[in-house]
Scaffold this motif. Sequence first.
Motif, PDB file in Angstrom:
ATOM      1  N   ASN A 114       0.831  -1.203   0.000  1.00 51.93           N
ATOM      2  CA  ASN A 114       0.000   0.000   0.000  1.00 51.93           C
ATOM      3  C   ASN A 114       0.871   1.260   0.000  1.00 51.93           C
ATOM      4  O   ASN A 114       0.609   2.229  -0.727  1.00 51.93           O
ATOM      5  N   PHE A 115       1.924   1.260   0.820  1.00 50.59           N
ATOM      6  CA  PHE A 115       2.835   2.394   0.916  1.00 50.59           C
ATOM      7  C   PHE A 115       3.535   2.647  -0.417  1.00 50.59           C
ATOM      8  O   PHE A 115       3.580   3.778  -0.917  1.00 50.59           O
ATOM      9  N   LEU A 116       4.102   1.594  -0.998  1.00 48.02           N
ATOM     10  CA  LEU A 116       4.877   1.751  -2.232  1.00 48.02           C
ATOM     11  C   LEU A 116       3.992   2.180  -3.404  1.00 48.02           C
ATOM     12  O   LEU A 116       4.412   2.975  -4.252  1.00 48.02           O
ATOM     13  N   GLU A 117       2.769   1.663  -3.465  1.00 46.04           N
ATOM     14  CA  GLU A 117       1.863   2.015  -4.561  1.00 46.04           C
ATOM     15  C   GLU A 117       1.394   3.472  -4.453  1.00 46.04           C
ATOM     16  O   GLU A 117       1.364   4.190  -5.457  1.00 46.04           O
ATOM     17  N   LYS A 118       1.046   3.915  -3.261  1.00 49.30           N
ATOM     18  CA  LYS A 118       0.429   5.233  -3.105  1.00 49.30           C
ATOM     19  C   LYS A 118       1.441   6.351  -2.866  1.00 49.30           C
ATOM     20  O   LYS A 118       1.222   7.484  -3.324  1.00 49.30           O
ATOM     21  N   ALA A 119       2.526   6.050  -2.167  1.00 52.21           N
ATOM     22  CA  ALA A 119       3.521   7.092  -1.892  1.00 52.21           C
ATOM     23  C   ALA A 119       4.508   7.247  -3.043  1.00 52.21           C
ATOM     24  O   ALA A 119       4.900   8.370  -3.381  1.00 52.21           O
ATOM     25  N   TYR A 120       4.916   6.114  -3.661  1.00 54.80           N
ATOM     26  CA  TYR A 120       5.915   6.161  -4.726  1.00 54.80           C
ATOM     27  C   TYR A 120       5.340   5.850  -6.107  1.00 54.80           C
ATOM     28  O   TYR A 120       6.079   5.828  -7.099  1.00 54.80           O
ATOM     29  N   GLU A 121       4.011   5.538  -6.152  1.00 54.43           N
ATOM     30  CA  GLU A 121       3.305   5.244  -7.408  1.00 54.43           C
ATOM     31  C   GLU A 121       3.921   4.040  -8.132  1.00 54.43           C
ATOM     32  O   GLU A 121       4.037   4.027  -9.348  1.00 54.43           O
ATOM     33  N   TRP A 122       4.325   3.034  -7.374  1.00 51.18           N
ATOM     34  CA  TRP A 122       4.795   1.789  -7.974  1.00 51.18           C
ATOM     35  C   TRP A 122       3.595   0.995  -8.464  1.00 51.18           C
ATOM     36  O   TRP A 122       2.497   1.119  -7.927  1.00 51.18           O
ATOM     37  N   ASP A 123       3.819   0.156  -9.482  1.00 53.54           N
ATOM     38  CA  ASP A 123       2.738  -0.735  -9.901  1.00 53.54           C
ATOM     39  C   ASP A 123       2.663  -1.906  -8.927  1.00 53.54           C
ATOM     40  O   ASP A 123       3.585  -2.179  -8.156  1.00 53.54           O
ATOM     41  N   THR A 124       1.540  -2.626  -8.979  1.00 58.51           N
ATOM     42  CA  THR A 124       1.278  -3.689  -7.999  1.00 58.51           C
ATOM     43  C   THR A 124       2.323  -4.794  -8.051  1.00 58.51           C
ATOM     44  O   THR A 124       2.762  -5.296  -7.008  1.00 58.51           O
ATOM     45  N   VAL A 125       2.747  -5.171  -9.255  1.00 59.78           N
ATOM     46  CA  VAL A 125       3.718  -6.261  -9.398  1.00 59.78           C
ATOM     47  C   VAL A 125       5.047  -5.899  -8.736  1.00 59.78           C
ATOM     48  O   VAL A 125       5.631  -6.683  -7.982  1.00 59.78           O
ATOM     49  N   GLY A 178      14.174   7.927   1.052  1.00 68.65           N
ATOM     50  CA  GLY A 178      13.302   7.994  -0.121  1.00 68.65           C
ATOM     51  C   GLY A 178      13.290   6.758  -1.004  1.00 68.65           C
ATOM     52  O   GLY A 178      13.827   5.701  -0.645  1.00 68.65           O
ATOM     53  N   GLU A 179      12.697   6.929  -2.161  1.00 68.59           N
ATOM     54  CA  GLU A 179      12.386   5.811  -3.055  1.00 68.59           C
ATOM     55  C   GLU A 179      13.613   4.997  -3.464  1.00 68.59           C
ATOM     56  O   GLU A 179      13.540   3.773  -3.586  1.00 68.59           O
ATOM     57  N   ASP A 180      14.745   5.649  -3.699  1.00 69.63           N
ATOM     58  CA  ASP A 180      15.939   4.938  -4.148  1.00 69.63           C
ATOM     59  C   ASP A 180      16.455   3.941  -3.126  1.00 69.63           C
ATOM     60  O   ASP A 180      17.234   3.040  -3.464  1.00 69.63           O
ATOM     61  N   TYR A 181      16.051   4.096  -1.886  1.00 73.30           N
ATOM     62  CA  TYR A 181      16.517   3.206  -0.819  1.00 73.30           C
ATOM     63  C   TYR A 181      15.384   2.320  -0.294  1.00 73.30           C
ATOM     64  O   TYR A 181      15.442   1.830   0.837  1.00 73.30           O
ATOM     65  N   ALA A 182      14.384   2.096  -1.131  1.00 76.92           N
ATOM     66  CA  ALA A 182      13.235   1.283  -0.712  1.00 76.92           C
ATOM     67  C   ALA A 182      13.634  -0.151  -0.383  1.00 76.92           C
ATOM     68  O   ALA A 182      12.927  -0.840   0.362  1.00 76.92           O
ATOM     69  N   TYR A 183      14.764  -0.614  -0.928  1.00 80.41           N
ATOM     70  CA  TYR A 183      15.219  -1.982  -0.645  1.00 80.41           C
ATOM     71  C   TYR A 183      15.495  -2.190   0.849  1.00 80.41           C
ATOM     72  O   TYR A 183      15.497  -3.320   1.350  1.00 80.41           O
ATOM     73  N   LEU A 184      15.688  -1.095   1.586  1.00 77.83           N
ATOM     74  CA  LEU A 184      15.910  -1.210   3.029  1.00 77.83           C
ATOM     75  C   LEU A 184      14.650  -1.688   3.758  1.00 77.83           C
ATOM     76  O   LEU A 184      14.738  -2.246   4.854  1.00 77.83           O
ATOM     77  N   GLY A 206      -0.596  15.036   1.634  1.00 84.56           N
ATOM     78  CA  GLY A 206      -1.208  14.495   2.839  1.00 84.56           C
ATOM     79  C   GLY A 206      -1.158  12.981   2.872  1.00 84.56           C
ATOM     80  O   GLY A 206      -0.851  12.366   3.900  1.00 84.56           O
ATOM     81  N   LEU A 207      -1.442  12.356   1.697  1.00 82.83           N
ATOM     82  CA  LEU A 207      -1.415  10.895   1.608  1.00 82.83           C
ATOM     83  C   LEU A 207      -0.002  10.362   1.860  1.00 82.83           C
ATOM     84  O   LEU A 207       0.197   9.418   2.626  1.00 82.83           O
ATOM     85  N   THR A 208       0.985  11.002   1.216  1.00 82.69           N
ATOM     86  CA  THR A 208       2.372  10.551   1.363  1.00 82.69           C
ATOM     87  C   THR A 208       2.848  10.689   2.798  1.00 82.69           C
ATOM     88  O   THR A 208       3.448   9.765   3.363  1.00 82.69           O
ATOM     89  N   ARG A 209       2.603  11.866   3.404  1.00 80.55           N
ATOM     90  CA  ARG A 209       3.037  12.077   4.786  1.00 80.55           C
ATOM     91  C   ARG A 209       2.311  11.133   5.749  1.00 80.55           C
ATOM     92  O   ARG A 209       2.893  10.648   6.734  1.00 80.55           O
TER      93      ARG A 209
END
Length: 399
Positions: free
Chosen positions: A227-238, A289-295, A362-365
Amino acid sequence: MQLATIFIGFIIFGFSENIKGPAIPRIQFDFQLNESQLGTLLALNALGYLLACSFTAWLTRIWGIKIVSIAAFGTMVVSGVLIYVSRSYPVFSSSYFLMYIGNGMLEIALAILGARIFVKNTGMMMNLTHGFYGLSSTVAPLISTGLMSVTLYGHTLDWRGMYLIMLSLAVVPILFALRSSFPGDSLAHEDRIPLTRLMRDPALWYLVLILTFGVVSELAVGGWLVNFLEKAYEWDTVTASGMLSAFFLCFALARLILGPLTDRMGFTLSLLIFSAFSAMCTFAAIALGEDYAYLFAGAGIGIAMIYPTVMALLAKKYPNGADTAITFTVTLMGVGSVIGNYLIGGVIEVTKNLYGEGTQLGLTRGLQAGYGFIGLCAALSAIFSWILLRYLRKRGEVL
């Protein structure tokens, strides 16, 4: 036979808890449930789980761990059959409730079995067995999805057939348990440590807090990471689901590989180090941020070690009261986990309102704050591990 029972038991446990993800939308459609009814169903199941956790140790004292283990596995099989034949919502919900009773019994029974069997290399063996739970949890949604589309003799299995097949696998550990003899049932009742005495030990309450905050952090990832990755970073579901799979992979491998370290470092110090590592990974992933999402996935390495290491510590610290201590700790953990997950949702909503309801900022924060609460739970687990370490050092009882 003992090892086969406990290892296969953890595999079955992982399956039974994690095959529901792909099935829930189809169950909701078949019975025309709204979101409120679905939430009520899952809440009642959580209640059944906690109820079973509360009475399993009592049954163990009366029947013995062998019969209780067989009863737990048998309950899973019976619930699978009842789910398969259910055609009305009352029958289905009752069958589903029974499955969670079996899950709760199995949680306690397997923990007690581990405490009694693994008297040497306890930390390594506890983590190894729980590693099998992690592996089966990782593949459970994939197997569930695949089975629901299988057609046999012109009939699609769908979610009912999937539950029947997956829960019927519990017959396998029953066969091993029937041929096994388990230690500990011969311990005289007067030799067991009573709950009232255990509750006066501050160390037990510290362990309750360590386990509760650790498990809240662990379980919340499954519900919130995608949910976080899709809505905050706009990643696709896969892609987002792939990161969740990476978390579970790190989680399972950590238990399988790092278990021996807990015996060498000591259980209490291990709890401090691993929970702190998980907290740092989570906070760094949010801040960088997004570039370090692997953490986010890396946090699984630390949080994976909390539950089995606490079980190992309970087994060593209370050799004549492990059954009672484990039941008490896990039951309170379950209550705390329910509260913790409600709090995450509340933090997200409050923060969204502060930064602007309906806005992307607001959604991201809000999501960052909610996921930050997950990291905070891991940090609190580390803090109470440090307090426990100081307490045990003063008493010369560090494990």
